[in-house]
Design a protein around this motif. Structure first.
Motif, mmCIF file in Angstrom:
data_model
loop_
_atom_site.group_PDB
_atom_site.id
_atom_site.type_symbol
_atom_site.label_atom_id
_atom_site.label_comp_id
_atom_site.label_asym_id
_atom_site.label_seq_id
_atom_site.Cartn_x
_atom_site.Cartn_y
_atom_site.Cartn_z
ATOM 1 N N TRP A 133 40.987 41.109 42.076
ATOM 2 C CA TRP A 133 41.874 42.252 42.323
ATOM 3 C C TRP A 133 41.391 43.442 41.511
ATOM 4 O O TRP A 133 40.888 43.266 40.401
ATOM 5 C CB TRP A 133 43.304 41.895 41.902
ATOM 6 C CG TRP A 133 43.853 40.654 42.511
ATOM 7 C CD1 TRP A 133 44.017 39.450 41.884
ATOM 8 C CD2 TRP A 133 44.325 40.472 43.854
ATOM 9 N NE1 TRP A 133 44.558 38.529 42.760
ATOM 10 C CE2 TRP A 133 44.759 39.130 43.974
ATOM 11 C CE3 TRP A 133 44.428 41.305 44.957
ATOM 12 C CZ2 TRP A 133 45.282 38.610 45.150
ATOM 13 C CZ3 TRP A 133 44.957 40.790 46.133
ATOM 14 C CH2 TRP A 133 45.379 39.461 46.229
ATOM 15 N N GLY A 137 47.128 37.968 41.028
ATOM 16 C CA GLY A 137 47.901 38.501 42.139
ATOM 17 C C GLY A 137 48.729 37.408 42.781
ATOM 18 O O GLY A 137 48.323 36.241 42.816
ATOM 19 N N THR A 155 49.358 43.530 48.699
ATOM 20 C CA THR A 155 48.116 43.320 47.972
ATOM 21 C C THR A 155 48.479 43.323 46.496
ATOM 22 O O THR A 155 49.676 43.349 46.154
ATOM 23 C CB THR A 155 47.025 44.338 48.344
ATOM 24 O OG1 THR A 155 45.802 43.931 47.753
ATOM 25 C CG2 THR A 155 47.371 45.744 47.891
ATOM 26 N N ASN A 156 47.485 43.269 45.619
ATOM 27 C CA ASN A 156 47.756 43.203 44.189
ATOM 28 C C ASN A 156 46.692 43.965 43.428
ATOM 29 O O ASN A 156 45.585 44.199 43.933
ATOM 30 C CB ASN A 156 47.684 41.749 43.690
ATOM 31 C CG ASN A 156 48.808 40.862 44.221
ATOM 32 O OD1 ASN A 156 49.872 40.750 43.616
ATOM 33 N ND2 ASN A 156 48.578 40.220 45.366
ATOM 34 N N CYS A 157 47.012 44.302 42.174
ATOM 35 C CA CYS A 157 46.000 44.712 41.217
ATOM 36 C C CYS A 157 46.330 44.046 39.896
ATOM 37 O O CYS A 157 47.438 43.533 39.710
ATOM 38 C CB CYS A 157 45.910 46.236 41.117
ATOM 39 S SG CYS A 157 47.463 47.096 40.951
ATOM 40 N N VAL A 214 50.236 35.516 45.902
ATOM 41 C CA VAL A 214 49.897 35.272 47.307
ATOM 42 C C VAL A 214 50.773 34.125 47.818
ATOM 43 O O VAL A 214 51.344 33.367 47.031
ATOM 44 C CB VAL A 214 48.397 34.920 47.507
ATOM 45 C CG1 VAL A 214 47.495 36.039 46.995
ATOM 46 C CG2 VAL A 214 48.042 33.604 46.837
ATOM 47 N N HIS A 225 41.443 37.966 45.790
ATOM 48 C CA HIS A 225 42.063 38.337 47.067
ATOM 49 C C HIS A 225 41.844 37.200 48.074
ATOM 50 O O HIS A 225 40.735 36.664 48.168
ATOM 51 C CB HIS A 225 41.410 39.631 47.563
ATOM 52 C CG HIS A 225 42.076 40.261 48.742
ATOM 53 N ND1 HIS A 225 41.980 39.752 50.022
ATOM 54 C CD2 HIS A 225 42.857 41.365 48.835
ATOM 55 C CE1 HIS A 225 42.663 40.529 50.848
ATOM 56 N NE2 HIS A 225 43.211 41.511 50.155
ATOM 57 N N GLN A 228 41.469 37.087 51.230
ATOM 58 C CA GLN A 228 40.546 37.324 52.353
ATOM 59 C C GLN A 228 39.161 37.765 51.883
ATOM 60 O O GLN A 228 38.152 37.249 52.342
ATOM 61 C CB GLN A 228 41.151 38.357 53.316
ATOM 62 C CG GLN A 228 42.369 37.790 54.035
ATOM 63 C CD GLN A 228 43.223 38.851 54.710
ATOM 64 O OE1 GLN A 228 43.037 40.053 54.487
ATOM 65 N NE2 GLN A 228 44.165 38.414 55.524
ATOM 66 N N THR A 229 39.102 38.736 50.965
ATOM 67 C CA THR A 229 37.783 39.210 50.516
ATOM 68 C C THR A 229 37.170 38.268 49.481
ATOM 69 O O THR A 229 35.961 38.331 49.240
ATOM 70 C CB THR A 229 37.881 40.611 49.870
ATOM 71 O OG1 THR A 229 38.617 40.494 48.645
ATOM 72 C CG2 THR A 229 38.570 41.610 50.784
ATOM 73 N N ARG A 230 38.023 37.441 48.815
ATOM 74 C CA ARG A 230 37.563 36.555 47.717
ATOM 75 C C ARG A 230 37.020 37.338 46.530
ATOM 76 O O ARG A 230 36.285 36.804 45.708
ATOM 77 C CB ARG A 230 36.512 35.537 48.215
ATOM 78 C CG ARG A 230 37.026 34.627 49.312
ATOM 79 C CD ARG A 230 37.878 33.508 48.745
ATOM 80 N NE ARG A 230 38.799 32.961 49.739
ATOM 81 C CZ ARG A 230 39.885 32.243 49.450
ATOM 82 N NH1 ARG A 230 40.193 31.988 48.199
ATOM 83 N NH2 ARG A 230 40.661 31.791 50.388
ATOM 84 N N ALA A 243 41.203 46.306 48.036
ATOM 85 C CA ALA A 243 41.913 45.029 48.225
ATOM 86 C C ALA A 243 42.894 45.226 49.375
ATOM 87 O O ALA A 243 44.044 45.597 49.160
ATOM 88 C CB ALA A 243 42.645 44.638 46.938
#
Ligand code: MD3
Ligand code: FE
Length: 206
Positions: free
Chosen positions: A80, A58, A52-54, A60, A73, A75-77, A33
């Motif tokens: 997390w 998360g 970032t997050n886990c 944003v 996430h 950007q990656t979609r 992530a």
């Protein structure tokens, strides 16, 4: 120890070996992530802190959507990554709360990054405490009152320190004035090649 009502500071909660083990876990989180640069609601001004997050949710922020928690996430979609076990253990040991954390925000400060005075009020559950763990360079942390103009005090947060904010402290203003020059040998990681600091905050969202 309770430095003010609802504010518990546990210095060196993680020893050096535990800090390195946690850092390896956070490197793995960031590999899945990637750090992103949040932007302010409306103005779109970028934060100097990358994040970032886990965990299931998360935090944003961006110009159009504002501050929020979401399961993917930006950007990656992708979802997390899970919260690493050492952080769940720290929550069990320090948070005194019956439910597990729902979000772990990973804040990455390069040596010039800072975070202005703010309140954390994007969580519906204000009963649960927040647990913060620091890694890397020391910072000058600022703790204010429950109104923006209230007097504030500053103190250092160092690698391995744990801070819990609960009860009446939950809505206090706080921020990071600056990252301090490193005195101790820095933790070996590509993330800290130029210095820098990571803060992990574990929360219930609601
Ligand atoms: C005091 N992070 O992510 S953690 C944040 O060091 C944030 O990255 C800072 O503020 C950092 O929102 C500070 C310590 C902390 C977290 C939440 C608090 C202190 C707090 C909530 C109320 C009062
Ligand atoms: Fe905050």
């Amino acid at each position: 120890m309770e430095i003010e009502p609802g504010v518990h500071l546990c210095r060196s909660y993680l020893d050096e070996a535990a800090q390195i083990a946690l850092l390896r876990e956070i490197e793995a989180v960031i590999a899945r992530a990637p750090l992103f640069t949040p932007t302010m609601p409306r103005s779109g001004k970028p934060f100097s802190v990358r994040m970032t997050n886990c965990g299931p949710l998360g935090w944003v922020s961006d110009k159009a959507g504002g501050y929020r928690y979401q399961p993917l996430h930006p950007q990656t979609r992708e979802p997390w990554p899970p919260i690493p076990p050492p952080l769940l253990e720290a929550w069990s040991a320090l948070a005194a709360y019956p439910l597990p954390p729902q979000a772990c925000l990973v804040n990455f400060y390069d040596p010039a990054a800072r975070m202005g005075l703010h309140q954390d009020r994007d969580e519906a559950d204000l009963c649960a405490p927040i647990l913060s763990i620091s890694l890397g360079a020391d910072c000058r942390f600022r703790l204010g009152g429950s109104r923006r103009g209230d007097p504030s005090r500053a103190f250092a947060l160092a690698s391995g320190d744990a801070l819990t904010l609960g009860g009446g402290a939950r809505l206090r203003f706080h921020g990071v004035d600056r990252i301090l020059p490193e005195i101790a040998p820095r933790l070996a990681s590509p993330l800290f090649a130029d210095g820098g600091r990571i803060n992990l905050t574990l929360r219930r969202v609601g």
